[in-house]
Design an enzyme around this catalytic site. Structure first.
Site, PDB file in Angstrom:
ATOM      1  N   ASP A 126      11.058  -3.160  25.335  1.00 47.14           N
ATOM      2  CA  ASP A 126      12.604  -3.975  24.466  1.00 47.14           C
ATOM      3  C   ASP A 126      12.603  -5.189  25.475  1.00 47.14           C
ATOM      4  O   ASP A 126      12.935  -5.146  26.770  1.00 47.14           O
ATOM      5  CB  ASP A 126      13.813  -2.805  24.485  1.00 47.14           C
ATOM      6  CG  ASP A 126      13.841  -1.798  23.380  1.00 47.14           C
ATOM      7  OD1 ASP A 126      13.091  -2.280  22.025  1.00 47.14           O
ATOM      8  OD2 ASP A 126      14.467  -0.439  23.529  1.00 47.14           O
TER       9      ASP A 126
ATOM     10  N   ASN B 188       1.305  -1.407   0.218  1.00 46.81           N
ATOM     11  CA  ASN B 188       0.283   0.166  -0.158  1.00 46.81           C
ATOM     12  C   ASN B 188       0.500   1.636  -0.023  1.00 46.81           C
ATOM     13  O   ASN B 188       0.664   2.021   0.356  1.00 46.81           O
ATOM     14  CB  ASN B 188      -0.938  -0.373   1.266  1.00 46.81           C
ATOM     15  CG  ASN B 188      -0.180  -0.068   2.527  1.00 46.81           C
ATOM     16  OD1 ASN B 188       0.938  -0.120   2.319  1.00 46.81           O
ATOM     17  ND2 ASN B 188      -0.849  -0.009   3.677  1.00 46.81           N
TER      18      ASN B 188
ATOM     19  N   TYR C 246       3.697  -6.216  19.949  1.00 47.61           N
ATOM     20  CA  TYR C 246       4.023  -5.495  18.308  1.00 47.61           C
ATOM     21  C   TYR C 246       4.092  -8.102  18.253  1.00 47.61           C
ATOM     22  O   TYR C 246       3.941  -8.924  17.588  1.00 47.61           O
ATOM     23  CB  TYR C 246       5.106  -5.399  18.109  1.00 47.61           C
ATOM     24  CG  TYR C 246       6.545  -6.582  17.314  1.00 47.61           C
ATOM     25  CD1 TYR C 246       5.613  -6.353  15.752  1.00 47.61           C
ATOM     26  CD2 TYR C 246       7.499  -6.695  17.175  1.00 47.61           C
ATOM     27  CE1 TYR C 246       6.110  -6.624  15.054  1.00 47.61           C
ATOM     28  CE2 TYR C 246       7.943  -6.831  16.203  1.00 47.61           C
ATOM     29  CZ  TYR C 246       7.144  -7.368  15.273  1.00 47.61           C
ATOM     30  OH  TYR C 246       7.826  -7.765  13.447  1.00 47.61           O
TER      31      TYR C 246
HETATM   32  N1  UFG Z   1      17.983   1.415  20.133  1.00 50.83           N
HETATM   33  C1  UFG Z   1      18.831   2.536  21.076  1.00 50.83           C
HETATM   34  N2  UFG Z   1      18.755   3.467  19.930  1.00 50.83           N
HETATM   35  C2  UFG Z   1      17.807   4.069  19.243  1.00 50.83           C
HETATM   36  C3  UFG Z   1      17.846   2.464  18.043  1.00 50.83           C
HETATM   37  C4  UFG Z   1      17.159   1.532  18.405  1.00 50.83           C
HETATM   38  O1  UFG Z   1      19.123   2.682  21.401  1.00 50.83           O
HETATM   39  O2  UFG Z   1      17.693   4.781  18.369  1.00 50.83           O
HETATM   40  C5  UFG Z   1      18.276  -0.136  21.113  1.00 50.83           C
HETATM   41  C6  UFG Z   1      16.482  -0.585  21.293  1.00 50.83           C
HETATM   42  O3  UFG Z   1      16.316   0.156  22.192  1.00 50.83           O
HETATM   43  C7  UFG Z   1      17.145  -2.499  21.452  1.00 50.83           C
HETATM   44  C8  UFG Z   1      18.148  -2.385  19.898  1.00 50.83           C
HETATM   45  O4  UFG Z   1      18.828  -1.106  20.035  1.00 50.83           O
HETATM   46  O5  UFG Z   1      17.617  -2.245  22.303  1.00 50.83           O
HETATM   47  C9  UFG Z   1      17.894  -2.157  18.794  1.00 50.83           C
HETATM   48  O6  UFG Z   1      16.247  -1.883  18.398  1.00 50.83           O
HETATM   49  P1  UFG Z   1      16.059  -1.773  16.947  1.00 50.83           P
HETATM   50  O7  UFG Z   1      14.253  -0.886  17.081  1.00 50.83           O
HETATM   51  O8  UFG Z   1      16.708  -1.790  15.647  1.00 50.83           O
HETATM   52  O9  UFG Z   1      15.071  -2.945  16.516  1.00 50.83           O
HETATM   53  P2  UFG Z   1      14.549  -4.305  18.028  1.00 50.83           P
HETATM   54  O10 UFG Z   1      15.051  -5.255  18.296  1.00 50.83           O
HETATM   55  O11 UFG Z   1      12.959  -3.033  18.949  1.00 50.83           O
HETATM   56  O12 UFG Z   1      13.641  -5.051  17.248  1.00 50.83           O
HETATM   57  C10 UFG Z   1      13.917  -5.155  15.903  1.00 50.83           C
HETATM   58  C11 UFG Z   1      12.419  -5.047  14.582  1.00 50.83           C
HETATM   59  C12 UFG Z   1      11.754  -6.149  14.554  1.00 50.83           C
HETATM   60  C13 UFG Z   1      12.085  -7.520  14.721  1.00 50.83           C
HETATM   61  C14 UFG Z   1      13.058  -7.556  16.199  1.00 50.83           C
HETATM   62  C15 UFG Z   1      13.003  -8.931  16.462  1.00 50.83           C
HETATM   63  O13 UFG Z   1      12.104  -3.517  14.461  1.00 50.83           O
HETATM   64  O14 UFG Z   1      10.316  -5.540  14.091  1.00 50.83           O
HETATM   65  O15 UFG Z   1      14.151  -6.106  15.423  1.00 50.83           O
HETATM   66  O16 UFG Z   1      14.490  -8.861  17.448  1.00 50.83           O
HETATM   67  F1  UFG Z   1      10.938  -8.193  15.336  1.00 50.83           F
END
Ligand code: UFG
Length: 324
Positions: free
Chosen positions: A280, A32, A140
């Site tokens: 997280d 989309n 999620y």
């Molecule tokens: N983080 C920071 N600062 C930022 C961005 C992220 O400290 O500006 C930290 C987050 O708190 C987390 C880690 O970096 O501890 C990774 O964060 P991301 O947002 O890059 O990724 P996530 O682990 O939250 O999630 C990603 C995808 C999801 C997926 C998941 C699987 O967005 O869709 O990985 O582990 F399911």
């Protein structure tokens, strides 16, 4: 074989579409374009601009496109956002996936590959295998679990064969395809935008977790390695449904990722500690031995410096992402 890729204009979906085309599959992308980018749709794919919320058109589309397998990527993907806007996940994500599954069962399609997530597991301080405790820490993660459960029942009752791939953290770029979320929230692109001078510094969400340096630990896997796991699963679906954890098996803390990015980019990348981001998990690292043993899949780019270097190259060449 013709494959429908929902979310094929997005980060992982576009790379999977390109790899499928390379291997001789026919690809129809459905997107989309609310988060995806028209320019990310690989040349050679047919494009249908549509929304899975409009479920009534889906059986017709599957017939008309002569779809033989579906790969479902289109979804909201942010753990943190799901804590603030749970119905985008428990509502939209689930509803859209069910619309698609409804259509798939209506037309009698038997092959389905689902983007699932590491975020459905309970945090653990050792690599997480498929048999480990499932306990999502966010709406999620819960929304992905709900669809995995629907798939299990459709397998048992309709003979649908599926693979649910629990991604750990997808990263890196491939050719012209890279990561461009608006606004960007994923750690590696956020850090690289600091190196590009687009952002002043990176905020570190919490340094008081029970990890070696207090910041959250993740397992980063190259997007091409993820893509190739989908293609391996597609080839094996006839032998039965399965769920696999997909990662490299090595954890890096947020601070370690920033350090790697400093080395790769040669930029000092200023960082400041901010409060924790709700939802997280402190530690998510994959034990991917099952897919290695059963399908012979293994990551070709397991090294984090290499992964970050491919992302850096893409960001340098596309400083405004997919924009003109
Ligand atoms: N983080 C920071 N600062 C930022 C961005 C992220 O400290 O500006 C930290 C987050 O708190 C987390 C880690 O970096 O501890 C990774 O964060 P991301 O947002 O890059 O990724 P996530 O682990 O939250 O999630 C990603 C995808 C999801 C997926 C998941 C699987 O967005 O869709 O990985 O582990 F399911």
């Amino acid at each position: 074989m013709r494959v429908l890729v929902t979310g094929g204009a997005g980060y992982i979906g576009s790379v999977v579409s390109a790899r499928l085309l390379e291997r001789g599959y026919d690809v129809t992308v459905l997107d989309n374009l609310t988060a995806g980018h028209r320019r990310a749709i690989p040349a050679g794919a047919r494009f249908v601009h549509a929304d899975l919320a409009e479920g009534a058109m889906l059986p017709h589309l599957l017939d008309e496109e002569r779809v033989e397998a579906v790969m479902h990527f289109a979804a909201n993907i942010k753990v943190g956002e799901s804590m603030r806007m749970p119905m985008r996940y428990l509502g939209d994500n689930v509803r859209n996936a069910l619309n698609l599954l409804d259509a798939v069962t209506t037309v009698g399609l038997k092959r389905f590959i689902f983007s699932s997530t590491a975020a459905l597991f309970a945090p653990s301080d050792s690599p997480i295998g498929e048999g480990d405790t499932i306990e999502p820490a966010s709406p999620y993660g819960e929304s992905k679990l709900m669809i995995e459960q629907a798939l299990r029942w459709l397998d048992a009752t309709t003979g649908l064969r599926y693979a649910a791939l629990r991604y750990f953290n997808a990263a890196g770029a491939w050719g012209n395809l890279g990561e461009d979320h608006r606004p960007e929230s994923h750690l590696i692109p956020v850090v690289l935008k600091v190196a590009l001078g687009e952002n002043g510094k990176v905020g570190i969400f919490g340094d008081d977790y029970p990890t070696s340096d207090g910041t959250c630990v993740r397992d980063y896997i190259h997007v091409v390695d993820l893509a190739d796991a989908h293609i391996a699963c597609l080839g094996a679906l006839e032998q039965g449904s399965r769920a696999y954890n997909l990662g490299n098996g090595r954890g890096f803390s947020v601070m370690e990722v920033v350090e790697v990015a400093r080395r790769v980019t040669g930029h000092p990348i200023e960082a400041e500690v901010l409060p924790r981001r709700p939802g997280d998990s402190p530690w998510l690292v994959a034990d991917s031995s099952r897919i290695r043993e059963e399908l012979g899949w293994s990551p070709q780019m397991p090294d984090l410096e290499t992964i970050v270097a491919t992302a850096w190259e893409w960001h340098r060449q596309h400083p405004r992402g997919y924009e003109e």
